[in-house]
Motif scaffolding. Structure first.
Motif: not given
Length: 324
Positions: A186-191, A313-315, A321-322
């Motif tokens: 989950i934080p990997a996605g944010a990273d 954090l939203a792309h 989905n990001r």
């Protein structure tokens, strides 16, 4: 096999077969002959995993007509640990034997066999017995060398068999470890979103969908996982399985494998050459045991950024989905 795993295998360079299901261990011989033809096999296990599944794996191989070398069985006590000395020991056992290794176990046995086979330039097959981590089909082995845990280069397995019945019956602490490993995604996605925004590592939409797509479902049923629910275990295993094939072959920067889709900052710290090997009550800890702690640590910078209003954090593309 789900569509996502099928897609992941199309992109993989090493892993060519993944079988997940109840009683899947009975298909080990079928998978082995599909991958390796008439080659001989040598089962690699410890005393615990050989009793749990190794005997059934041997029978499945024999039933498929696979010739077997004598198995190599590590002692059950003290608990087997993924240190480089064990990789060397297994490599020396395998070297004079004309056979393909079939690792029967979880993260430790998989990593040891992966590295030993890799040093010999041989492929191998893994039969997973616990949903204890997310690296069954990943490139590289997490090995303790000179007292520090680090990722050593070696190819991923040619095939992976995951028996959900055995995995659901595994000790709860092992399932909890695998759950902790997935929490780190989950934080990997944010990273990765932040890295993309800063122009450091662009998001690969296909890999994002493979890794982040099944993640919420995989970690959504902790109570059922705690009581050994097979369906919940299946979701956890498939979520963990996506973390391997999508990132083959690994991307390199300065000679170092770069895998932003599957590892958060906490994971990197745990696999850094200067990270000491964790112990609790004299026993080595599973990597996922530190998942909740490293997830909390990994999300710290993002929480700080939110409070400061520095970034969201939203792309930037606005793809919901990001968001993490």
């Amino acid at each position: 096999m789900t569509d996502l795993i099928t897609r992941a295998l199309r992109n993989a360079t090493d892993t060519r077969a993944v079988v997940i299901g109840e009683g899947a261990v009975e298909r080990t011989g079928e998978v082995f002959t599909e991958l390796f033809g008439a080659a001989r096999a040598i089962v690699v296990a410890d005393e615990r995993t050989f009793t749990l599944a190794g005997k059934r794996v041997s029978e499945a191989l024999k039933t498929a007509g696979v010739e077997l070398a004598d198995p190599h069985i590590f002692p059950g006590e003290p608990e087997l640990y993924a240190k480089y000395e064990n990789c060397e020991a297994l490599r020396d056992v395998l070297a004079p034997v004309d056979a393909i290794a079939v690792a029967v176990g979880s993260g430790t046995l998989n990593d040891i066999t992966k590295r030993a086979s890799g040093e010999l330039g041989r492929p191998y097959l893994v039969v997973g017995t616990a949903a204890s981590m997310d690296g069954y089909t990943a490139f590289g082995s997490s090995i303790a060398l000179d007292g520090f845990k680090q990722t050593l280069s070696c190819p991923a397995p040619c095939g992976c068999v995951a028996d959900l019945t055995a995995m659901a019956d595994a000790p709860q602490v092992m399932t909890a470890s695998g759950y902790g490993d997935l929490l780190g995604k989950i934080p990997a996605g944010a990273d990765w979103i932040l890295s993309d925004v800063l122009g450091i590592e662009a998001i690969d939409q296909g890999v994002w969908e493979l890794v982040q797509g099944p993640l919420r479902g995989a970690v959504s049923r902790p109570a059922e996982l705690a009581v050994g629910d097979v369906s919940a275990t299946g979701e956890l295993v498939e979520g963990a399985g996506h973390a391997g094939p999508p990132v083959e072959p690994p991307r390199f920067r300065g000679g170092t494998p770069v895998q932003p889709p599957v590892g958060d900052g906490g994971t990197r710290c745990g696999h850094h050459p200067q990270a000491p090997v964790p112990r609790l009550q004299g026993r080595h800890r599973h990597g996922g045991d530190r998942g909740p702690l490293r997830t909390a640590a990994g999300t710290g910078p993002h929480r700080f950024g939110h409070r400061r209003g520095r970034y969201g954090l939203a792309h930037p593309g606005g793809d919901g989905n990001r968001s993490s």
